[in-house]
Design an enzyme around this catalytic site. Structure first.
Site, PDB file in Angstrom:
ATOM      1  N   SER A   1       5.346 -61.534 -19.869  1.00 31.94           N
ATOM      2  CA  SER A   1       4.232 -61.312 -18.937  1.00 31.94           C
ATOM      3  C   SER A   1       3.399 -62.580 -18.811  1.00 31.94           C
ATOM      4  O   SER A   1       3.848 -63.665 -19.186  1.00 31.94           O
ATOM      5  CB  SER A   1       3.387 -60.137 -19.442  1.00 31.94           C
ATOM      6  OG  SER A   1       2.487 -59.718 -18.444  1.00 31.94           O
ATOM      7  N   ASN A   2       2.201 -62.452 -18.294  1.00 33.09           N
ATOM      8  CA  ASN A   2       1.289 -63.594 -18.163  1.00 33.09           C
ATOM      9  C   ASN A   2      -0.139 -63.071 -18.261  1.00 33.09           C
ATOM     10  O   ASN A   2      -0.366 -61.862 -18.186  1.00 33.09           O
ATOM     11  CB  ASN A   2       1.549 -64.318 -16.834  1.00 33.09           C
ATOM     12  CG  ASN A   2       1.328 -63.387 -15.660  1.00 33.09           C
ATOM     13  OD1 ASN A   2       0.203 -62.978 -15.396  1.00 33.09           O
ATOM     14  ND2 ASN A   2       2.398 -63.021 -14.974  1.00 33.09           N
ATOM     15  N   PRO A   3      -1.117 -63.969 -18.423  1.00 39.40           N
ATOM     16  CA  PRO A   3      -2.487 -63.486 -18.707  1.00 39.40           C
ATOM     17  C   PRO A   3      -3.302 -63.085 -17.474  1.00 39.40           C
ATOM     18  O   PRO A   3      -4.529 -62.963 -17.571  1.00 39.40           O
ATOM     19  CB  PRO A   3      -3.157 -64.696 -19.389  1.00 39.40           C
ATOM     20  CG  PRO A   3      -2.207 -65.819 -19.324  1.00 39.40           C
ATOM     21  CD  PRO A   3      -1.036 -65.437 -18.491  1.00 39.40           C
ATOM     22  N   SER A   4      -2.674 -62.829 -16.339  1.00 40.33           N
ATOM     23  CA  SER A   4      -3.447 -62.474 -15.142  1.00 40.33           C
ATOM     24  C   SER A   4      -4.322 -61.249 -15.422  1.00 40.33           C
ATOM     25  O   SER A   4      -3.854 -60.241 -15.956  1.00 40.33           O
ATOM     26  CB  SER A   4      -2.480 -62.164 -13.997  1.00 40.33           C
ATOM     27  OG  SER A   4      -3.183 -61.554 -12.942  1.00 40.33           O
TER      28      SER A   4
ATOM     29  N   ALA B   1       0.372 -61.840 -10.082  1.00 33.76           N
ATOM     30  CA  ALA B   1       1.118 -62.908 -10.752  1.00 33.76           C
ATOM     31  C   ALA B   1       2.468 -62.320 -11.143  1.00 33.76           C
ATOM     32  O   ALA B   1       2.630 -61.760 -12.230  1.00 33.76           O
ATOM     33  CB  ALA B   1       0.350 -63.391 -11.971  1.00 33.76           C
TER      34      ALA B   1
END
Ligand code: C5P
Length: 399
Positions: free
Chosen positions: A213-216, A279
Site C-alpha cells: 500500500s502507500n501512506p495516502s 493513490a
C-alpha cells in the site's frame, strides 16, 4: 429521477401508515436510498420489520438506545446531515403540532429539528380533524417555518366518511419531492452534474494478513469531493481504506484493491466529471496465498504484476464532454512527467503534486499543486480544502 438521492421517510401513527411501505418502494424504484423513522404510535399500525426489510436499513423509533444505553444516541444528527429530503407521510395532527412547536420527544421529531434538508409534510387524518382550527393554524405555521405541505386528497376515509384527509398517491408525492429537491440544489458551476472522486490508497493483499500500500490519507480527494458538492455537483466519493471521517452528507462507496476501484469506476464511467485523486498501486501480487506465508518456508521474493491503469482506461474511452482530472505524485521532474501523463492518459487536467516539497503530500493538511491543462498552468498552495475549491473554480468557473 432520484438517482443518488437520500430520503428520510417519516411515518407517523395514522391508518395510512401502511401506504408508506408502497411509497418507500416507489422512491427506491426511482433510484433513491431511503431510511425510515417511525413514531412509537406508527409501530402500532405497521411493524418496524416491514420498513427495515424494505429499506434494508434499521428503522429508528427512539433517540435513546435502550439495549445499549449511551451508544449511537446522536443518530438523529447523523441522519439529519445525511439526507437530501425528509418526507413525513402520513403526518398526523399530533406530529404536525410537535413540529411547529419544535418538540423533539422521539427520533422522528428530533431528526426534523436536526435536519439540514427541506421537509415535506403530508398531513393525513380524518376530515374533521383536518378542518379543525388548530390543524389549519399549524399548517400555516409550518409553511411560515419554511416546510413544504402536500395537501391531502378527498375521498373515502378509514372512518367511513368521504372527506379531505387521504394520503395523496405515491406519484403525486414523488413529483412534489422532486420539485423540492430541484429547488434546493446548491447553485454553482457543477449543478446537476454527476461527479465521481476517488481518494485514498489501495491495498494489494498477497496473503490474508499482508498487503502492499502507500501512506495516502485521502484528505485531498475528500477535499475535492466536498468542493464539488459545494459547487452543486451530485458527488460520489470512492474511497480506499482511510481513517478520515467522511461527513454523512457525502455519498460514498469503499474499495480495497485497484481491481475493486476499477469495477466501481466502470459502474460510474458515465459521470460528467471524474477526479482520480486515489493513490492507486501500480503493482499487485502475481498470486495471492490463501494462508499466511510462514517465514520458515516462505521465499523472500514477491512476484508482482501490473494493475490496470484506470485513468488511462477512462481516457481511452472518454465520452463527449466528459472531463477527466488526474493527480500525479512525483519526486522529480514534476512538470515534465505530469505533461507526459496528460497526453498518455488523454486527460483534461492534471494536479501535479511535488512530494519533496515541505508541507505537502500524503498526510499533510496542506499542499502545493501545479495544475496543468492542455495549454495552461497555475500553482495552488495552502490548505487542501482551499486548494480544492480554487482548482475547481479555475476549471469550471465560479458559476
Ligand atoms: O501514472 P501515475 O500513476 O503517476 O498516474 C497517477 C494518476 O493515475 C492518478 O490520478 C491515479 O489516481 C491514476 N492511476 C490509475 N490507475 C493506476 C495508477 C494510477 O487510475 N493503476
Amino acid at each position: 429521477m432520484f438517482a443518488g438521492k437520500r430520503i428520510i421517510l417519516g411515518v407517523t401513527g395514522g391508518i395510512a401508515a401502511y401506504k408508506a411501505a408502497y411509497l418507500l418502494r416507489e422512491f427506491q424504484k426511482a433510484g433513491a436510498e431511503v431510511r425510515v423513522t417511525m413514531t412509537p404510535s406508527a409501530t402500532r399500525f405497521v411493524g418496524t420489520e416491514t420498513f427495515a426489510a424494505l429499506s434494508r436499513n434499521e428503522v429508528a423509533v427512539e433517540v435513546f438506545n435502550n439495549e445499549n444505553p449511551g451508544k449511537n444516541w446522536t443518530k438523529h444528527i447523523q441522519w439529519g446531515d445525511w439526507a437530501d429530503l425528509f418526507v413525513i407521510a402520513p403526518c398526523t395532527a399530533n406530529t404536525l403540532s410537535k413540529i411547529v412547536q419544535g418538540q423533539s420527544d422521539n427520533m422522528l421529531t428530533s431528526t426534523v429539528l436536526a435536519a439540514r434538508c427541506p421537509l415535506l409534510i403530508c398531513p393525513t387524518m380524518d376530515g374533521e380533524m383536518y378542518e379543525s382550527s388548530s390543524v389549519t393554524e399549524n399548517l400555516q405555521r409550518a409553511k411560515a417555518q419554511g416546510h413544504y405541505i402536500l395537501e391531502p386528497t378527498e375521498g373515502y376515509l378509514a372512518s367511513g366518511l368521504e372527506a379531505k384527509g387521504r394520503l395523496p398517491e405515491p406519484e403525486e408525492i414523488l413529483k412534489k419531492a422532486q420539485d423540492i429537491i430541484k429547488k434546493h440544489r446548491i447553485k454553482g458551476p457543477l449543478t446537476g452534474k454527476k461527479v465521481v472522486v476517488s481518494a485514498g490508497p489501495t491495498r494489494e493483499f498477497f496473503d490474508p494478513v499482508r498487503y502492499i500500500s502507500n501512506p495516502s490519507s485521502g484528505k485531498m480527494g475528500l477535499a475535492m469531493a466536498e468542493a464539488a458538492r459545494l459547487s452543486g455537483a451530485d458527488v460520489t466519493l470512492l474511497h480506499g481504506p482511510i481513517s478520515l471521517e467522511i461527513p454523512d452528507r457525502i455519498p460514498r462507496k469503499s474499495f480495497v484493491s485497484a481491481d475493486d476501484l476499477f469495477n466501481l469506476i466502470k459502474e460510474n464511467s458515465d459521470a460528467d466529471v471524474i477526479i482520480m485523486a486515489a493513490a492507486v498501486s501500480d503493482f499487485k501480487a502475481a498470486s495471492v496465498e490463501k494462508q499466511k506465508i510462514k517465514k520458515e518456508n516462505g521465499s523472500n521474493e514477491l512476484k508482482l504484476t501490473r494493475n490496470p491503469d484506470i485513468l488511462e482506461w477512462l481516457g481511452n474511452q472518454k465520452k463527449e464532454g466528459q472531463i477527466l482530472i488526474g493527480f500525479a505524485m512525483e519526486t522529480e521532474n514534476l512538470k515534465e512527467n505530469a505533461q507526459k501523463k496528460i497526453k498518455k492518459k488523454n486527460l483534461d487536467w492534471i494536479c501535479a503534486n511535488d512530494l519533496s516539497g515541505e508541507d505537502s503530500g500524503f498526510e499533510s493538511d496542506k499542499n502545493t499543486i501545479l495544475l496543468l491543462g492542455t495549454d495552461s498552468e497555475q500553482t495552488f498552495s495552502g490548505s487542501k480544502n482551499q486548494i480544492a475549491k480554487e482548482i475547481l473554480e479555475r476549471i469550471f468557473g465560479k458559476g
